[in-house]
Design an enzyme around this catalytic site. Structure first.
Site, PDB file in Angstrom:
ATOM      1  N   ASP A  84      -6.433  15.242 -10.445  1.00 29.21           N
ATOM      2  CA  ASP A  84      -6.065  14.214 -11.415  1.00 29.21           C
ATOM      3  C   ASP A  84      -6.820  14.316 -12.723  1.00 29.21           C
ATOM      4  O   ASP A  84      -6.614  13.496 -13.611  1.00 29.21           O
ATOM      5  CB  ASP A  84      -6.313  12.822 -10.815  1.00 29.21           C
ATOM      6  CG  ASP A  84      -7.788  12.526 -10.648  1.00 29.21           C
ATOM      7  OD1 ASP A  84      -8.191  11.378 -10.864  1.00 29.21           O
ATOM      8  OD2 ASP A  84      -8.553  13.445 -10.306  1.00 29.21           O
ATOM      9  N   ASP A  95      -8.632  18.205  -5.094  1.00 31.18           N
ATOM     10  CA  ASP A  95      -9.799  17.582  -5.698  1.00 31.18           C
ATOM     11  C   ASP A  95     -10.159  16.357  -4.862  1.00 31.18           C
ATOM     12  O   ASP A  95      -9.368  15.916  -4.013  1.00 31.18           O
ATOM     13  CB  ASP A  95      -9.458  17.195  -7.138  1.00 31.18           C
ATOM     14  CG  ASP A  95     -10.588  16.453  -7.826  1.00 31.18           C
ATOM     15  OD1 ASP A  95     -11.752  16.853  -7.652  1.00 31.18           O
ATOM     16  OD2 ASP A  95     -10.309  15.468  -8.527  1.00 31.18           O
TER      17      ASP A  95
END
Length: 1213
Positions: A872, A429
């Site tokens: 996250d 990400d």
């Protein structure tokens, strides 16, 4: 509430011009277009949950992410355990120990099996309970629900139903997918934070239906909802985060619905006091749950390969069991009739003389249990124990402890430790993982002049590395090592560091513009315009912190916030926004009082991904009308007037430099407008605003484009999307270790590309392959046409890569989410994958959480390589679960990613140590441990077979039962545990300095079939030597002074002693890193063996089987033959390994052998030249990372110097 009422008075409609007018108009119900009411399958009765029994039941709002339930835990978990062929075999064998066929007592099989399965079940239960408590926390949150007559009450999230009206307050999460009805702002605007869904930290603007009016809520008494009744027709649940279609039937009018009115579950309400919404989707129907994937049962590749080894051992077990059974049957038929003293007391009790086939089959069952030590059930327990201890070392590694947050690394599951050392592709990400959600204004170009002396993180990392490499004599020839070159490369921002306290969002350093010195610069008027554009051209709202009194900005993007902070530091302080104006406090010099100036906002043309720019038309206090515009440089440059390009060439050069430094850039421009020009344009624009035809949006876009022409270029900005600490260096080290890195983000393409430059996944000179389908094609063309277009782009790009002529040419693939939807379909996904794996880096932008998981699955299944997903936020959960290894970062986006992960770290930079150090160690340790385990078990088990041949295949053991039970459980367990936990081929520092050593894992060099067969062969050889030598020495001649010969149990004990010595000396030889613990376990095991034999022999005769009483002190102990035979057998068994490893280290050393020798000879201190040379060799060729950027710079410098010398040589001739 006072602040809320003040902010509620601020109407946003004039600020979001394009956004608001795009709202579709309502119409009477009888005028509804055909299919408008019947075309949507989902019908929701608002505020009337029990209106009719014919209404379909919707799913509840209860959400579960657990793998098991209370009822199915034992069945499913036991099924998974006994899916392992070894466990199933020992289950059957444990059952047979209660029959007469067993050659030993039941505890020897049942106890180890119960320990193995029980340990695994407890581990599975603990991990699933963690998920259960997380779900319970979410399901038991409180929500405010309309309970009737305008009254609202508190209910738990799991009790929320479709059709309920819900009130959500500021900083609360939405309990379900809601249709926005009303907000604390009069015009229905609300701010939503969606970082849990798409990873973006900038706030999204949502708006209620513009034509539905509700009275202003006073003192939290929304009585108008008491008799509110409506019907929603909308689409069925789907995973697409960015689409929503339907209509609202209210008071005989139809209101079309769109994504701007949908508030998604797990989003958070920000900067809005409250909103009211209708529940549209609940539970598993919500879009966030539609994007989740099931938690797969993950097993490492070593464990899967170990299953194949177990099958091989089973094959060997069956073969020798069949041989043993056949031998027994033949013995029964041919020899037993003459052995009158062995006849059974009951006919057929042990064997049947009349049916040797049945006797052989019965003996087959006995043999399968007798030789069961070939299949090491204790291996599973040992590996589990070792992995738990390895995980403990990971958890307590201070180098992966984040001092800022106080969060250590956490191995949330221990069964994948060795998989960390076999990663091939990392899929990451962006927001919160690579970046820290902060933009810093770093540089700018005004009137073609570059400003800003501070280096970006990318520039600083590349400069330091390049300077270090230039200083090595072997990297460059002496002609390049001049002072000017070194000065240019080793520029550091240390000398330019401002000693003032750092300002968040502002890292600019240049005295020419600061402290009012810009008034002394040429082109002062242009600089003034530049600062005013920063201060005026935005949609942010100033907000005063009630505690500190400081003014902060609530902006839609972190870029805007950085621009406003920069404008404030330059003396242009945005302090207030009214309904149709902004007020700027301008301070042109330090000794001058600030002056407040008001700019009337006439029209705002908002930023869209299609337009890639935003403009604001304002009137200043003198009555002059200006258009201020900022946007992507390529777009702005196309809009420049012929006389507005005077700074174009210099600005373009500066933008290229900023891009190479990994900075995000925007161009700024303006133009003056005459009153009549603006009036005429606005009349057309207003007509398009109120139009209701199908071409309204096209008309608005065309009119906006008409106004944004004939601009004059002012300059450009360069902001740094602050990466997390150490991200460029970490990516560089991972790239040098041979890992591929993909970025999967929900951000816009421009943002993703800028981050690619920041973390050195992209660089100048790298060809960008953008696979994109235009919005017009998506809206107008058929699916087959779109897919054909995408396939054509993929094919063309693949041919470009194959036909590249420059060996240093690098390619980067960039694709957006809508295009990816088609590229991931079955008939195209492998062409897309083939293109992607041939590119140096891959960036997928605007992807949904489900698309992230699908990309990971494609890479994992299409390449067959090990993947790692890291993120996250909740939007990364699917990717983390789908990857072979899931890493969660304990960031600012909650704990969803961590709870779904296999390993958790606080910062991305810790991934370097987790993989290159711990991953490398764990892979080598587990590989060596399994090979050694197979070796020691086959050494023991085959001596049983040899004795069977000697004893007429009778099923008799020459070892005591307790010896067999203690062999794996106690006598040889501690050394192998110490090996699996403490073994190191090289230290952590060397792992990081020589990252290419990591490739031993992905290439599986230490657990391939060549090495496995070698260890099995070593075990066969050792067993053969142990049996034959001991048999030859102790039988049939006497070995005691009194003339006694050795019986079966004496020979058995002598052989077992040789086995204990041989396997412990072998583990001593294969250990590279011998600590006191390992030495104590190795020699302690040998000492303990003698103590066991001594103590066991001292027990009463009835407590032991056979002739064990006083065996060591009276029989074996006094005989020097016993000790000499042990030493001789130990040397003979370990000699082949000594010869092999000595030859290998001398003539064909492996990489870690070379490093070990260099470390032992202290070459890192005494011969730095050799050390640097080996470091240069120990890196994988890479096209990404700081090293690739430095290599490109070196090639450029070499080429430049070569051309210079060629020119000088030509002139001299």
């Amino acid at each position: 509430m006072a602040k809320g009422r003040i902010r509620a008075k601020l109407r946003r409609s004039s600020l979001y011009t394009l956004a608001n007018i795009r709202t579709k108009p309502s119409y009477k119900k009888e005028e509804a277009p055909r299919g408008e009411l019947s075309g949507y399958p989902r019908v929701i009765n608002v505020n009337r949950p029990t209106i009719s029994e014919d209404i379909p039941m919707f799913c509840s709002n209860y959400v579960s992410t657990t793998k098991y339930t209370f009822l199915n835990f034992l069945p499913i978990a036991l099924f998974e355990q006994f899916n392992r062929v070894a466990n199933f075999y020992f289950l059957v064998a444990a059952g047979l120990t209660f029959t007469d066929y067993a050659p030993f007592d039941w505890p020897s099989q049942v106890v180890p099996l119960a320990l193995v399965v029980g340990f695994s079940l407890a581990k599975e239960l603990y991990e699933d309970l963690q998920r259960f408590w997380q779900d319970k926390e979410a399901n038991c949150r409180n929500a405010t629900i309309h309970v009737g007559n305008g009254d609202f009450g508190s209910k738990q999230w799991r009790e929320v139903c479709v059709g309920d009206i819900v009130k959500v307050k500021k900083d609360e999460f939405f309990p379900a997918d809601l249709l926005l009805l009303q907000s604390s702002y009069e015009d229905g605007m609300s701010y939503v934070e969606t970082m849990n869904l798409d990873g973006e930290t900038n706030l999204k603007v949502k708006r209620a239906l513009q034509n539905v009016s509700f009275p202003v809520v006073d003192e939290d008494k929304p009585t108008h909802f008491g008799d509110f009744s409506a019907t929603i027709h909308c689409e069925n649940p789907n995973p697409n985060l960015y689409t929503f279609m339907g209509n609202l039937d209210y008071k005989d009018r139809i209101y079309p619905l769109e994504p701007a009115q949908l508030l998604l579950r797990d989003s958070k309400l920000r900067n809005t006091e409250y909103v009211y919404g209708i529940v549209v989707f609940t539970g598993n129907d919500t879009k966030v749950m539609q994007n989740t994937t099931q938690s797969p049962s993950k097993r490492s590749k070593l464990e899967l390969q170990m299953d194949k080894i177990i099958y091989l051992l089973f094959g060997l077990l069956i073969v020798i069991s069949i041989v043993s059974a056949s031998g027994f049957a033949l013995t029964v038929r041919n020899s037993v009739p003459t052995w009158w003293y062995l006849m059974p007391q009951v006919v057929g009790e042990d064997f049947d003389l009349n049916n040797f086939v049945v006797s052989g089959l019965r003996h087959l069952v006995t043999a399968l249990m007798l030789y069961g030590y070939l299949v090491p059930i204790s291996l599973y327990v040992s590996i589990e124990a070792v992995k738990i201890l390895q995980a403990s070392f990971i958890n307590h590694d201070l180098h992966m402890y984040d001092e800022v947050s106080g969060v250590p690394a956490k191995a949330r599951t221990s069964n994948l430790n060795e998989q960390l050392g076999q990663i091939d592709t990392i899929l990451s990400d962006k927001t919160g993982t690579l970046t820290c959600n902060q933009m810093d204004f770093l540089k700018c170009s005004i009137a073609g002049c570059p400003y800003g002396k501070r280096l970006s993180e990318v520039e600083l990392a590349a400069a330091k590395q390049l300077a270090a490499e230039i200083q090595d004599a072997e990297s460059f020839d002496g002609n390049m090592r001049d002072t000017a070159t070194l000065e240019a490369i080793t520029i550091s921002d240390d000398s330019n560091t401002n000693k003032k306290e750092p300002i968040k969002g502002f890292s600019f350093q240049d005295d020419r513009l600061q402290n009012g010195n810009w008034l002394k610069e040429p082109n002062v008027d242009v600089i003034l315009l530049f600062f005013r554009i920063l201060a005026v051209c935005h949609t942010a709202i100033p907000e005063v912190n009630e505690k500190t009194g400081e003014l902060t900005y609530e902006a839609e993007s972190p870029d805007e916030n950085a621009f406003l902070v920069a404008a404030r530091e330059f003396g242009f302080h945005f302090i207030k926004r009214t309904q149709n104006s902004v007020i700027i406090r301008e301070q042109l010099a330090l000794n001058q009082e600030p002056i407040e100036k008001e700019y009337k906002i006439l029209t705002l043309l908002d930023f869209t991904s299609k337009r890639k720019r935003m403009s604001v038309i304002v009137r200043d206090e003198t009555g002059q009308i200006f258009m201020f515009c900022k946007g992507a440089d390529t777009i702005i440059f196309d809009c420049l007037a012929s006389n507005g390009k005077m700074f174009l060439e210099a600005t373009t050069k500066n933008l290229n430099d900023y891009g190479d430094a990994g900075l995000r850039t925007l161009a700024l421009a303006y133009k003056k407008l005459e009153e009549t020009e603006y009036t005429n344009w606005y009349e057309k624009f207003h007509k398009a605003q109120i139009a209701s035809g199908p071409n309204r949006e096209e008309m608005l876009e065309e009119l906006s484009d008409t106004m944004e022409r004939e601009l004059t270029l002012v300059g450009a900005t360069a902001v740094e999307d602050k990466l997390q600490k150490g991200v460029p260096q970490c990516i560089d080290r991972l790239a040098l270790a041979g890992l591929k890195i993909w970025v999967l983000t929900g951000d816009k393409m421009e943002t993703a590309i800028n981050i690619g430059f920041s973390c050195s996944l992209l660089r100048q000179g790298m060809k960008q392959i953008c696979i994109v389908v235009s919005a017009e094609m998506l809206a107008q063309d058929a699916k087959d046409v779109i897919k054909e277009n995408i396939l054509k782009q993929i094919t063309s790009a693949s041919q470009s890569i194959k036909g590249k002529k420059d060996p240093h040419a690098a390619f980067a693939l960039i694709i957006d989410g809508k295009t990816l939807t088609y590229a991931l379909e079955d008939d195209m996904k492998f062409q897309f994958l083939n293109l992607a794996v041939n590119c140096a880096s891959v960036i997928c932008c605007r992807v949904s959480p489900k698309q992230k998981a699908l990309v990971v699955r494609l890479v994992k299944e299409g390449t067959g390589r090990t993947t790692l997903g890291i993120g996250d936020g909740a939007n990364d959960v699917g990717m983390i679960k789908e990857a072979d290894i899931g890493i969660g970062i304990s960031g600012v986006e909650g704990m969803q990613a961590v709870m779904a992960s296999d390993f958790a770290i606080a910062q991305f930079r810790f991934l370097e140590r987790l993989l290159i150090v711990h991953g490398h160690w764990c892979y080598k340790r587990i590989s060596k441990m399994i090979c050694y385990f197979l070796y020691k078990n086959i050494t023991l088990a085959l001596t049983l077979f040899y004795f069977e041949v000697e004893a007429g295949f009778s099923g008799q053991m020459h070892y005591d039962d307790w010896y067999m039970l203690l062999y794996n459980v106690f006598l040889t367990s501690c050394p192998v545990l110490a090996l699996g936990v403490l073994e190191k081929d090289i230290c952590a520092e060397f792992c990081l300095q020589f990252p290419a050593l990591y490739q031993q894992g992905p290439k599986n060099l230490f657990f391939d079939w060549y090495r496995i067969i070698g260890w099995l062969a070593n075990g066969v050889y050792a067993s053969f030597v142990i049996y034959l030598v001991n048999l030859y020495i102790f039988s049939p001649e006497s070995f005691r002074k009194e003339g006694q010969t050795a019986d079966m149990y004496v020979i058995g004990t002598a052989m077992f002693t040789s086995i204990i010595w041989v396997v412990n000396v072998q583990i001593f030889l294969i250990s590279h890193y011998l600590t006191r613990i390992q030495l104590h376990t190795i020699w302690g095991s040998i000492v303990v063996w003698y103590l066991i034999v001594y103590v066991y022999g001292m027990m009463p005769v009835g407590w032991s089987a056979g002739n064990i009483y006083q065996q060591l002190p009276e029989v074996l102990g006094p005989s020097e033959t016993f000790y000499l035979s042990t030493i001789f057998v130990t040397l003979l068994c370990n000699m082949p390994y000594l010869i092999h490893i000595s030859y290998q280290r001398c003539y064909n050393p492996e990489d870690h052998h070379v490093l070990q020798e260099m470390k032992n000879l202290r070459k890192d201190v005494t011969d730095r030249k050799m050390w640097k040379k080996e470091q240069t060799k120990a890196r994988q060729e890479t096209e990404i990372g700081v090293s690739a950027r430095v290599d490109a710079k070196k090639r450029h410098m070499k080429g430049k110097m070569s051309r210079k010398y060629s020119s000088l040589a030509y002139r001299s001739t």
